[in-house]
Design an enzyme around this catalytic site. Structure first.
Site, PDB file in Angstrom:
ATOM      1  N   CYS A  46      82.133 -33.025 -54.017  1.00  0.00           N
ATOM      2  CA  CYS A  46      81.664 -32.393 -54.765  1.00  0.00           C
ATOM      3  C   CYS A  46      80.143 -31.980 -54.083  1.00  0.00           C
ATOM      4  CB  CYS A  46      81.025 -33.041 -56.287  1.00  0.00           C
ATOM      5  SG  CYS A  46      82.721 -33.379 -57.127  1.00  0.00           S
ATOM      6  N   GLU A  83      73.856 -31.825 -55.534  1.00  0.00           N
ATOM      7  CA  GLU A  83      75.027 -33.326 -54.815  1.00  0.00           C
ATOM      8  C   GLU A  83      74.304 -33.641 -53.407  1.00  0.00           C
ATOM      9  OE1 GLU A  83      78.179 -35.134 -55.886  1.00  0.00           O
ATOM     10  OE2 GLU A  83      78.203 -36.894 -54.210  1.00  0.00           O
TER      11      GLU A  83
HETATM   12  C1  LIG Z   1      86.825 -34.989 -49.406  1.00  0.00           C
HETATM   13  C2  LIG Z   1      85.430 -35.867 -49.960  1.00  0.00           C
HETATM   14  C3  LIG Z   1      85.398 -36.433 -50.945  1.00  0.00           C
HETATM   15  C4  LIG Z   1      84.427 -37.275 -51.009  1.00  0.00           C
HETATM   16  N1  LIG Z   1      84.826 -38.163 -53.094  1.00  0.00           N
HETATM   17  C5  LIG Z   1      83.210 -38.942 -52.877  1.00  0.00           C
HETATM   18  C6  LIG Z   1      83.312 -39.562 -54.559  1.00  0.00           C
HETATM   19  O1  LIG Z   1      84.582 -39.685 -54.810  1.00  0.00           O
HETATM   20  N2  LIG Z   1      82.183 -39.693 -54.828  1.00  0.00           N
HETATM   21  C7  LIG Z   1      81.370 -39.975 -54.919  1.00  0.00           C
HETATM   22  O2  LIG Z   1      79.984 -40.923 -55.163  1.00  0.00           O
HETATM   23  N3  LIG Z   1      81.379 -39.237 -53.339  1.00  0.00           N
HETATM   24  C8  LIG Z   1      82.010 -38.901 -53.029  1.00  0.00           C
HETATM   25  N4  LIG Z   1      81.736 -38.286 -51.912  1.00  0.00           N
HETATM   26  C9  LIG Z   1      80.805 -37.338 -50.654  1.00  0.00           C
HETATM   27  C10 LIG Z   1      80.557 -38.434 -49.753  1.00  0.00           C
HETATM   28  O3  LIG Z   1      80.986 -38.508 -48.655  1.00  0.00           O
HETATM   29  C11 LIG Z   1      79.324 -39.953 -50.393  1.00  0.00           C
HETATM   30  O4  LIG Z   1      78.353 -39.191 -51.120  1.00  0.00           O
HETATM   31  C12 LIG Z   1      79.413 -40.850 -50.118  1.00  0.00           C
HETATM   32  O5  LIG Z   1      78.285 -41.801 -50.269  1.00  0.00           O
HETATM   33  C13 LIG Z   1      77.957 -40.047 -48.248  1.00  0.00           C
HETATM   34  O6  LIG Z   1      78.069 -40.644 -47.429  1.00  0.00           O
HETATM   35  P1  LIG Z   1      77.602 -40.649 -46.148  1.00  0.00           P
HETATM   36  O7  LIG Z   1      77.717 -41.638 -44.518  1.00  0.00           O
HETATM   37  O8  LIG Z   1      79.059 -39.408 -45.770  1.00  0.00           O
HETATM   38  O9  LIG Z   1      76.017 -39.927 -45.839  1.00  0.00           O
HETATM   39  P2  LIG Z   1      75.793 -38.853 -45.046  1.00  0.00           P
HETATM   40  O10 LIG Z   1      75.841 -37.378 -46.109  1.00  0.00           O
HETATM   41  O11 LIG Z   1      75.419 -38.784 -44.187  1.00  0.00           O
HETATM   42  O12 LIG Z   1      74.019 -38.704 -45.573  1.00  0.00           O
HETATM   43  C14 LIG Z   1      73.800 -38.823 -47.497  1.00  0.00           C
HETATM   44  C15 LIG Z   1      71.927 -39.245 -47.190  1.00  0.00           C
HETATM   45  O13 LIG Z   1      72.578 -40.110 -47.095  1.00  0.00           O
HETATM   46  C16 LIG Z   1      71.446 -40.570 -46.184  1.00  0.00           C
HETATM   47  N5  LIG Z   1      71.621 -42.028 -45.376  1.00  0.00           N
HETATM   48  C17 LIG Z   1      72.372 -41.664 -44.295  1.00  0.00           C
HETATM   49  N6  LIG Z   1      72.554 -43.497 -44.175  1.00  0.00           N
HETATM   50  C18 LIG Z   1      71.114 -44.192 -44.632  1.00  0.00           C
HETATM   51  C19 LIG Z   1      70.145 -45.098 -44.398  1.00  0.00           C
HETATM   52  N7  LIG Z   1      70.508 -46.359 -44.181  1.00  0.00           N
HETATM   53  N8  LIG Z   1      69.766 -45.638 -45.293  1.00  0.00           N
HETATM   54  C20 LIG Z   1      69.332 -43.903 -45.952  1.00  0.00           C
HETATM   55  N9  LIG Z   1      69.185 -43.107 -46.229  1.00  0.00           N
HETATM   56  C21 LIG Z   1      70.823 -42.730 -45.348  1.00  0.00           C
HETATM   57  C22 LIG Z   1      71.652 -39.041 -45.228  1.00  0.00           C
HETATM   58  O14 LIG Z   1      69.651 -39.083 -44.541  1.00  0.00           O
HETATM   59  C23 LIG Z   1      71.471 -38.145 -46.957  1.00  0.00           C
HETATM   60  O15 LIG Z   1      70.160 -37.923 -47.093  1.00  0.00           O
HETATM   61  C24 LIG Z   1      83.350 -37.227 -50.703  1.00  0.00           C
HETATM   62  C25 LIG Z   1      83.301 -36.424 -49.741  1.00  0.00           C
HETATM   63  C26 LIG Z   1      84.376 -35.822 -49.162  1.00  0.00           C
HETATM   64  C27 LIG Z   1      83.471 -35.197 -48.090  1.00  0.00           C
END
Ligand SMILES: Cc1cc2nc3c(=O)[nH]c(=O)nc-3n(C[C@H](O)[C@H](O)[C@H](O)COP(=O)(O)OP(=O)(O)OC[C@H]3O[C@@H](n4cnc5c(N)ncnc54)[C@H](O)[C@@H]3O)c2cc1C
Length: 310
Positions: free
Chosen positions: A209, A304
Site C-alpha cells: 500500500c 505509508e
Molecule cells: C506485496 C506487499 C504486501 C504488503 N502487505 C503488507 C501488509 O499486509 N501490511 C503491512 O503493514 N505492510 C505490508 N506491506 C509493506 C511492507 O512489507 C511492510 O511495511 C514491512 O513491515 C516493511 O518491512 P521492510 O523490512 O521491508 O522495511 P523497509 O521497507 O526496508 O524499511 C521501511 C522503514 O523501516 C526502517 N527500518 C528498517 N529496519 C529498521 C531497523 N532495524 N530499525 C529502525 N528502522 C528500520 C527503514 O529505515 C524504513 O524507514 C506489503 C508490501 C508488499 C510489497
C-alpha cells in the site's frame, strides 16, 4: 563497506539509484560499526530491511545504506527473541513450529521485523505491536544501546516512535506469544495466503500500500459533513479508518498509467512497476492519486511508504 551500490535490486519496487556506501550488516556490532563509519565521514545513514515499504529516488542516497541482515532467532518458552533482519514469514513459521500463535496474520508481509516494528505492520486484524514485549535499540545520537518496553514505543495505526526518532536503530526485539494449536495455526496461514492472493496484486513489483488508510479520528476529518456528502463511506463508519483503496478506486485510479507504472486493477492502493519504472514516475502517480482523492472526497491521503534520497 561497498561503494556506489545500486539500490533497486534491494527494494521490492525494483527502483532506486546508488548508495554512496552500502553494507549488509549481520550482527548488532556490524550495524553499530556501519553507523559509526557514517558519523566519521559526516554522512547520513539509512537502514534498509527488505525494502518492501520504501521508494528510493532515482539519484539514490548520498550516505551510508545499511542493509539489516541480522536474522538470529531463539525461542524460550512463550518468548521469541529475534534480530531485526528476520523476515516476518520466517518469524511466523518459527513461532508456529514452537506451538505459539497470534502471529499468523503476518505470513504475507514481505518485510523484516525491524521494518515492521517501525511501521507497526498490520493486516487481518493483527499488528506487530500487539505481541511485542520490548525492543533493544542503538541510539545513534547518544552512541549507546538500551532496551525500551513496547508500551513506550508510541504505537498507533502504521505508526511508532521510530518514525519520529530516526537515530533509534532496532537491534533486536522480544515478543511474547500465547500457546497455540499447530494445525489450527497452519490453517490460518493458508487462509490468509489465499485471501491475499485474490485481493492483492502479489506478482508484479510493488511496495504494497502506497497510502495509509484515513483514520476517522484525524483532526482534519469532519465525520458528519463527509458522510453527508459521501454516504457511500457510511459502510466504513464502524471501522477505525476509511480504506484508502476504496477512495482511490472510486476516484478512478485503477489501471491509471504513467510510463511503466500502473495502479493495480485489483487493489487501487498498489502501484505496480511493470519493468523499468522510475521513482519519478511513482512520485507523479502519487501526486495524481492525491489530487484525484482530494477532488472526489475532499480527503488528504498520507503516504505509508518511506521516501529515501528525495
Ligand atoms: C506485496 C506487499 C504486501 C504488503 N502487505 C503488507 C501488509 O499486509 N501490511 C503491512 O503493514 N505492510 C505490508 N506491506 C509493506 C511492507 O512489507 C511492510 O511495511 C514491512 O513491515 C516493511 O518491512 P521492510 O523490512 O521491508 O522495511 P523497509 O521497507 O526496508 O524499511 C521501511 C522503514 O523501516 C526502517 N527500518 C528498517 N529496519 C529498521 C531497523 N532495524 N530499525 C529502525 N528502522 C528500520 C527503514 O529505515 C524504513 O524507514 C506489503 C508490501 C508488499 C510489497
Amino acid at each position: 563497506m561497498q561503494e556506489n551500490v545500486t539500490l533497486a535490486p534491494h527494494t521490492t519496487y525494483g527502483i532506486g539509484g546508488p548508495a554512496r556506501f552500502f553494507r549488509e550488516a549481520e550482527t548488532p556490532d556490524q550495524i553499530i560499526n556501519s553507523i559509526q563509519f557514517a558519523r566519521k565521514k559526516s554522512l547520513p545513514f539509512f537502514l534498509l530491511g527488505a525494502g518492501s515499504n520504501v521508494l528510493v529516488s532515482d539519484e539514490g542516497f548520498p550516505g551510508v545504506v545499511i542493509k539489516i541482515k541480522d536474522a538470529q532467532v531463539r525461542v524460550e518458552g512463550n518468548t521469541i527473541i529475534a534480530g531485526p533482519g528476520i523476515m516476518m514469514a520466517r518469524l511466523v513459521h518459527t513461532a508456529v513450529a514452537a506451538g505459539l500463535s497470534d502471529i499468523e496474520w503476518a505470513i504475507g508481509v514481505p518485510g523484516t521485523l525491524g521494518g515492521s516494528i517501525r511501521g507497526n505492520a498490520a493486516c487481518f486484524g493483527g499488528e506487530t505491536a500487539a505481541r511485542l514485549d520490548s525492543v533493544e535499540i542503538y541510539d545513534a545520537r547518544l552512541d549507546e544501546t538500551r532496551t525500551i518496553p513496547a508500551k513506550m514505543c508510541e504505537f498507533g495505526y502504521k505508526d511508532s516512535i521510530f518514525k519520529r526518532r530516526p537515530a533509534w536503530v532496532i537491534l533486536s526485539a522480544r515478543l511474547v506469544l500465547p500457546n497455540g494449536d499447530i494445525p489450527v495455526s497452519y490453517q490460518k496461514i493458508l487462509e490468509h495466503s489465499r485471501v491475499r492472493t485474490v485481493s492483492q496484486s502479489i506478482g508484479p513489483k510493488s511496495a504494497g500500500c502506497v497510502f495509509k488508510n484515513i483514520p476517522w479520528s484525524r483532526k482534519d476529518i469532519e465525520r458528519t459533513k463527509i458522510l453527508m456528502l459521501h454516504p457511500e463511506l457510511a459502510q466504513f463508519m464502524n471501522l477505525p479508518e476509511i480504506p484508502a483503496s476504496f477512495c482511490l478506486d472510486r476516484s478512478g485510479m485503477k489501471r491509471e498509467r504513467i510510463g511503466a507504472v500502473e495502479v493495480s486493477p485489483v487493489h487501487a492502493n498498489y502501484f505496480l512497476n511493470h519493468g523499468g519504472a522510475s521513482a519519478e514516475e511513482i512520485m507523479m502517480m502519487i501526486g495524481v492519486a492525491k489530487d484525484r482523492v482530494r477532488r472526489t472526497f475532499g480527503l488528504e491521503l498520507e503516504e505509508e511508504i518511506a521516501k529515501v534520497g528525495f
